[in-house]
Design an enzyme around this catalytic site. Structure first.
Site, PDB file in Angstrom:
ATOM      1  N   CYS A 120       0.852  -1.185   0.000  1.00 55.08           N
ATOM      2  CA  CYS A 120       0.000   0.000   0.000  1.00 55.08           C
ATOM      3  C   CYS A 120       0.886   1.234   0.000  1.00 55.08           C
ATOM      4  O   CYS A 120       1.965   1.241   0.584  1.00 55.08           O
ATOM      5  CB  CYS A 120      -0.947   0.097   1.182  1.00 55.08           C
ATOM      6  SG  CYS A 120      -2.051  -1.294   1.367  1.00 55.08           S
TER       7      CYS A 120
ATOM      8  N   ARG B 165       3.389  -0.221  -5.064  1.00 51.56           N
ATOM      9  CA  ARG B 165       3.148  -0.783  -3.731  1.00 51.56           C
ATOM     10  C   ARG B 165       1.820  -1.525  -3.643  1.00 51.56           C
ATOM     11  O   ARG B 165       1.512  -2.123  -2.605  1.00 51.56           O
ATOM     12  CB  ARG B 165       3.180   0.331  -2.680  1.00 51.56           C
ATOM     13  CG  ARG B 165       4.467   1.116  -2.692  1.00 51.56           C
ATOM     14  CD  ARG B 165       4.435   2.190  -1.646  1.00 51.56           C
ATOM     15  NE  ARG B 165       4.620   1.635  -0.335  1.00 51.56           N
ATOM     16  CZ  ARG B 165       5.797   1.439   0.238  1.00 51.56           C
ATOM     17  NH1 ARG B 165       6.892   1.799  -0.391  1.00 51.56           N
ATOM     18  NH2 ARG B 165       5.904   0.923   1.432  1.00 51.56           N
TER      19      ARG B 165
ATOM     20  N   TRP C 229      -2.907  -2.618  -1.538  1.00 51.84           N
ATOM     21  CA  TRP C 229      -2.657  -4.046  -1.763  1.00 51.84           C
ATOM     22  C   TRP C 229      -3.407  -4.737  -0.629  1.00 51.84           C
ATOM     23  O   TRP C 229      -3.045  -4.615   0.538  1.00 51.84           O
ATOM     24  CB  TRP C 229      -1.165  -4.351  -1.700  1.00 51.84           C
ATOM     25  CG  TRP C 229      -0.870  -5.792  -2.019  1.00 51.84           C
ATOM     26  CD1 TRP C 229      -0.736  -6.347  -3.249  1.00 51.84           C
ATOM     27  CD2 TRP C 229      -0.660  -6.847  -1.078  1.00 51.84           C
ATOM     28  NE1 TRP C 229      -0.467  -7.697  -3.130  1.00 51.84           N
ATOM     29  CE2 TRP C 229      -0.418  -8.028  -1.800  1.00 51.84           C
ATOM     30  CE3 TRP C 229      -0.673  -6.923   0.315  1.00 51.84           C
ATOM     31  CZ2 TRP C 229      -0.175  -9.256  -1.196  1.00 51.84           C
ATOM     32  CZ3 TRP C 229      -0.435  -8.150   0.922  1.00 51.84           C
ATOM     33  CH2 TRP C 229      -0.184  -9.300   0.160  1.00 51.84           C
TER      34      TRP C 229
ATOM     35  N   ASN D 120      -1.008   1.783   5.690  1.00 53.26           N
ATOM     36  CA  ASN D 120      -0.212   0.745   5.045  1.00 53.26           C
ATOM     37  C   ASN D 120       0.265  -0.180   6.156  1.00 53.26           C
ATOM     38  O   ASN D 120       0.900   0.292   7.098  1.00 53.26           O
ATOM     39  CB  ASN D 120       0.976   1.419   4.334  1.00 53.26           C
ATOM     40  CG  ASN D 120       2.045   0.433   3.888  1.00 53.26           C
ATOM     41  OD1 ASN D 120       1.752  -0.733   3.673  1.00 53.26           O
ATOM     42  ND2 ASN D 120       3.265   0.907   3.749  1.00 53.26           N
ATOM     43  N   GLY D 121      -0.031  -1.478   6.048  1.00 55.80           N
ATOM     44  CA  GLY D 121       0.428  -2.410   7.079  1.00 55.80           C
ATOM     45  C   GLY D 121      -0.725  -3.281   7.573  1.00 55.80           C
ATOM     46  O   GLY D 121      -1.742  -3.417   6.893  1.00 55.80           O
TER      47      GLY D 121
ATOM     48  N   GLU E  58      14.266 -19.594 -10.242  1.00 54.42           N
ATOM     49  CA  GLU E  58      13.918 -18.244 -10.700  1.00 54.42           C
ATOM     50  C   GLU E  58      13.086 -18.307 -11.991  1.00 54.42           C
ATOM     51  O   GLU E  58      12.128 -17.550 -12.168  1.00 54.42           O
ATOM     52  CB  GLU E  58      15.208 -17.426 -10.896  1.00 54.42           C
ATOM     53  CG  GLU E  58      15.061 -16.083 -11.576  1.00 54.42           C
ATOM     54  CD  GLU E  58      14.201 -15.066 -10.836  1.00 54.42           C
ATOM     55  OE1 GLU E  58      13.724 -15.358  -9.727  1.00 54.42           O
ATOM     56  OE2 GLU E  58      13.979 -13.973 -11.385  1.00 54.42           O
TER      57      GLU E  58
ATOM     58  N   LYS F   6       9.433 -16.651 -12.189  1.00 53.62           N
ATOM     59  CA  LYS F   6       9.110 -15.625 -13.196  1.00 53.62           C
ATOM     60  C   LYS F   6       7.892 -16.049 -13.995  1.00 53.62           C
ATOM     61  O   LYS F   6       6.985 -15.260 -14.233  1.00 53.62           O
ATOM     62  CB  LYS F   6      10.309 -15.487 -14.115  1.00 53.62           C
ATOM     63  CG  LYS F   6      10.922 -14.242 -14.504  1.00 53.62           C
ATOM     64  CD  LYS F   6      11.333 -13.136 -13.664  1.00 53.62           C
ATOM     65  CE  LYS F   6      10.873 -12.995 -12.271  1.00 53.62           C
ATOM     66  NZ  LYS F   6      11.777 -12.333 -11.376  1.00 53.62           N
TER      67      LYS F   6
ATOM     68  N   GLU G 115       4.564 -16.008 -11.852  1.00 57.82           N
ATOM     69  CA  GLU G 115       4.038 -14.728 -11.373  1.00 57.82           C
ATOM     70  C   GLU G 115       3.442 -13.865 -12.468  1.00 57.82           C
ATOM     71  O   GLU G 115       2.529 -13.090 -12.212  1.00 57.82           O
ATOM     72  CB  GLU G 115       5.082 -13.936 -10.570  1.00 57.82           C
ATOM     73  CG  GLU G 115       6.184 -13.321 -11.356  1.00 57.82           C
ATOM     74  CD  GLU G 115       7.146 -12.529 -10.471  1.00 57.82           C
ATOM     75  OE1 GLU G 115       6.703 -11.789  -9.603  1.00 57.82           O
ATOM     76  OE2 GLU G 115       8.370 -12.665 -10.685  1.00 57.82           O
TER      77      GLU G 115
ATOM     78  N   HIS H  97      13.571 -38.298  -7.323  1.00 56.44           N
ATOM     79  CA  HIS H  97      13.131 -38.524  -5.945  1.00 56.44           C
ATOM     80  C   HIS H  97      11.677 -38.096  -5.742  1.00 56.44           C
ATOM     81  O   HIS H  97      11.271 -37.788  -4.624  1.00 56.44           O
ATOM     82  CB  HIS H  97      14.060 -37.790  -4.975  1.00 56.44           C
ATOM     83  CG  HIS H  97      15.463 -38.271  -5.079  1.00 56.44           C
ATOM     84  ND1 HIS H  97      15.859 -39.508  -4.592  1.00 56.44           N
ATOM     85  CD2 HIS H  97      16.553 -37.743  -5.686  1.00 56.44           C
ATOM     86  CE1 HIS H  97      17.144 -39.681  -4.864  1.00 56.44           C
ATOM     87  NE2 HIS H  97      17.583 -38.630  -5.529  1.00 56.44           N
TER      88      HIS H  97
ATOM     89  N   LYS I 155       5.071  -4.479  -5.825  1.00 58.51           N
ATOM     90  CA  LYS I 155       6.520  -4.417  -6.011  1.00 58.51           C
ATOM     91  C   LYS I 155       7.257  -4.295  -4.689  1.00 58.51           C
ATOM     92  O   LYS I 155       8.413  -4.675  -4.579  1.00 58.51           O
ATOM     93  CB  LYS I 155       6.817  -3.214  -6.916  1.00 58.51           C
ATOM     94  CG  LYS I 155       8.255  -3.062  -7.313  1.00 58.51           C
ATOM     95  CD  LYS I 155       8.624  -4.043  -8.407  1.00 58.51           C
ATOM     96  CE  LYS I 155      10.081  -3.943  -8.801  1.00 58.51           C
ATOM     97  NZ  LYS I 155      10.553  -5.208  -9.384  1.00 58.51           N
TER      98      LYS I 155
END
Ligand code: F6R
Length: 607
Positions: free
Chosen positions: A2, A27, A74, A98-99, A479, A483, A486, A502, A602
């Protein structure tokens, strides 16, 4: 997450708040809202979804008023609809937050028993009601806010406004960042200096437990005992320009293409290409003296750290413990003497990484950070930083920050190897030479884009993908999977190639594409054996290798992406390119929101 903004201005502030929110959209972008005071009354506009929806709403019904607060969300508590969008009101009080207020259930029950009605599913609404209840008891606004703040547990950055006072905003910080900006007869509050950059570069960062009373005449900062405290005013270097996409369709595409340049800049900060040596850059970590290094980070930054571990252990013989920061902060590990800690973060605000940093700081060991945002909390709380010179990264999926983080880890491995006597000057010079080739090799890899795009179009039709790699290509496989999932929302997993048998090999059938990262290096044959096991079970293979690797593979019916020949040491930096491009083009083919994928933000300032 946020983003929050507050402005005590001299002209209508709603458009300025929206402008600041645009800089904070990284954010969160689930919903947004603005409130102002006009003729002694609070008024607000809120909209679900991206900021452009709020802009539309303000165009249809503008807001007047020279004082206001704004928010881009967010969602944590409550679905991202208009009702749950901030600012939240209670009578004369407006709040953006925010939080997470961790004791909100207890507070909500208490306030409900007192007759307060809740309109939203958010945790934030309790703050508005708490302040309103104190006002009702006859407290002045400053005291009402202070009394409410003392009841809150959890993480918050808050801006509070009072309908009856159009010269007052109260801000508070406990966890997520909050900056005060000073103007000429105007004052500002924002989640970061970038948000405030068009208005001022004179910034004070609040510390945890601070709250601030802003009037147009200035700011007074207090601690949670209610005592006045002094915080330094600094000149921010944040740029006022909103970075644009240039000729690219998406920020992510632009950032992928910027990599040759930003990696060059970053490496030049640490290495001397002319002499083949390492520059004498400042470091709070004495690599010669420590017996152990703790690395901690989240997401892509964590995966950069994992590759860093392979390098530091191999080339500097330095034992490294690496943890995902959200695990590190609670697992109560004993910090051994003669150790140091290194944190990795693009934003420098990630809550879990910051908490891990503070855990190590309490243990009294030297703290360093690899960060992209130099004014960030993680940068400020470290004993020293290794800045990535990636420039602003706007796309939510990290690309250029990742390869710059890797460039720093590679440079640190050389420096640590020299300091610890595990590398000779000649070894180091050869490694520096390999790194100097990276920007050119990445340019060559970028030429493969149309081939990668063609493969990505086919990938966009599948639901599951496996990535395999060995050694430093194992973190890169993780990674690649991160990528892809997401931004394309395709389920993807990364595995160490040797681990496949395995368990995960059970997943292999003709519908499962398996992307194998295998440059022709000293363990190429091992990876190829694992690939054979996949082929024998009908798996669809996409092999990313070089000419030599392709010629050493006897399998038909596989797709290949033929990379330039890359020195083994720097392979993970260069091989990051095809995995970024594969994710990008798959997402484009699927029509997802590449730069702002669903459910993400982000900067992750909640745990
Ligand atoms: C993935 C991604 C995230 C971040 C993670 C840490 O593409 O960008 O996984 O790497 O949220 O963020 P920072 O680096 O800002 O601490």
């Amino acid at each position: 997450m946020c983003g929050i903004v507050g402005i005590l201005g001299s002209a209508p502030v709603a458009p300025l708040i929206v402008d600041a929110l645009k800089r904070l959209e990284y954010r969160g972008y689930d919903s947004a809202g603005v409130a102002t005071i006009e003729n002694g009354h609070l008024d607000r506009r809120r909209a679900e979804g991206k900021l452009r929806n709020l802009e539309q709403c303000l165009q249809n019904a503008p807001l007047a008023g020279t004082i206001g607060i704004g928010h881009t969300r967010w969602a944590t508590h409550g679905v991202p609809n208009e009702t749950n969008a901030h600012p939240h009101f209670s009578g004369d009080v407006a709040v953006v937050h925010n939080g997470i207020i961790e004791n909100f259930v207890e507070l909500r029950d208490e306030l409900a028993a007192d007759g307060y009605e809740f309109q939203t599913q958010t945790d934030t609404e309790v703050v508005a009601h708490l302040v309103a209840r104190e006002l009702k008891k006859g407290q002045p606004p400053e005291q009402a806010a202070f009394a409410a703040l003392k009841r809150l547990k959890g993480a918050f950055a808050l801006a509070i406004m009072f309908g009856r006072d159009d010269d007052l905003i109260i801000g508070a910080r406990n966890g997520p960042p909050l900056a005060v900006g000073y103007g000429e007869g105007e004052m500002f509050l924002g989640s970061d200096a970038i948000a405030l950059a068009p208005f001022t570069d004179a910034i004070t960062y609040l510390e945890d437990g601070d709250w601030v009373v802003l009037r147009r005449s200035g700011a007074h900062i207090y601690n949670m005992e209610g005592e006045p405290v002094e915080r330094p005013r600094q000149q921010s270097s944040a740029t006022a320009f909103l970075v644009d996409k240039g000729n690219h369709r998406h920020f992510m595409e632009k950032e992928i293409h910027e990599q040759p340049e930003v990696i060059s800049h970053t490496l030049a900060n640490y290495l001397d290409f002319a002499t083949g040596g390492v520059k004498l850059f400042e470091t709070p970590i004495d690599f010669a003296k420590i017996d152990r290094l703790y690395i901690s980070a989240c997401g892509t930054a964590y995966l950069a750290g994992l590759i860093g571990k392979y390098w530091l252990e191999r080339y500097a013989r330095l034992p490294v413990d690496i943890d995902i920061a959200s695990e590190f902060r609670y697992r109560e590990l004993p910090i051994v003497p003669n150790s140091a800690a290194l944190f990795v973060s693009q934003s420098g605000e990630t809550a879990d990484t910051l908490a891990s940093l503070r855990y190590c700081k309490n243990a009294g060991i030297p703290i360093a950070a690899i960060v992209n945002v130099r004014d960030s909390t993680i940068a400020r709380e470290s004993n020293g930083i290794f800045p990535t010179l990636a420039g602003p990264e706007i796309g939510v999926a990290s690309t250029k920050a990742f390869t710059c983080q890797l460039s720093i880890f590679a440079s640190l491995a050389i420096r640590a190897g020299l300091d610890r006597g595990t590398l000779t000057r000649e070894d180091a010079a050869a490694m520096v030479r390999s790194l100097s080739e990276v920007p050119g090799l990445i340019r060559d890899a970028l030429k493969l884009e149309s081939r990668i795009e063609a493969i990505a179009r086919k990938l966009s039709e599948v639901r599951h993908v496996l990535y395999l790699g060995r050694d430093t290509n194992y973190p890169l496989a993780l990674e690649g999977a991160l990528k892809l999932k997401e931004i394309s929302y395709i389920h993807a997993e990364g595995y160490a190639a040797g681990e496949l048998k395995h368990g995960p090999i059970a997943l292999i059938d003709k519908h499962m594409p398996v992307i194998v990262l295998a440059p022709s290096d000293r363990i190429f044959e091992k990876t190829v054996s694992n690939m054979q096991e996949v082929a024998a079970r009908g798996g669809r293979i996409i092999l990313i290798t070089d000419e030599e690797g392709a010629s050493r593979t006897s399998l038909d019916n596989i797709e290949t992406i033929i990379m330039p020949k890359v020195p083994e040491f720097v392979a993970p930096i260069v091989y990051a390119l095809p995995i970024q491009l594969l994710a990008y083009h798959t997402a484009v083919a699927m029509g997802t929101d590449v730069d702002q994928p669903r459910n993400l933000a982000k900067s992750v300032t909640v745990e």
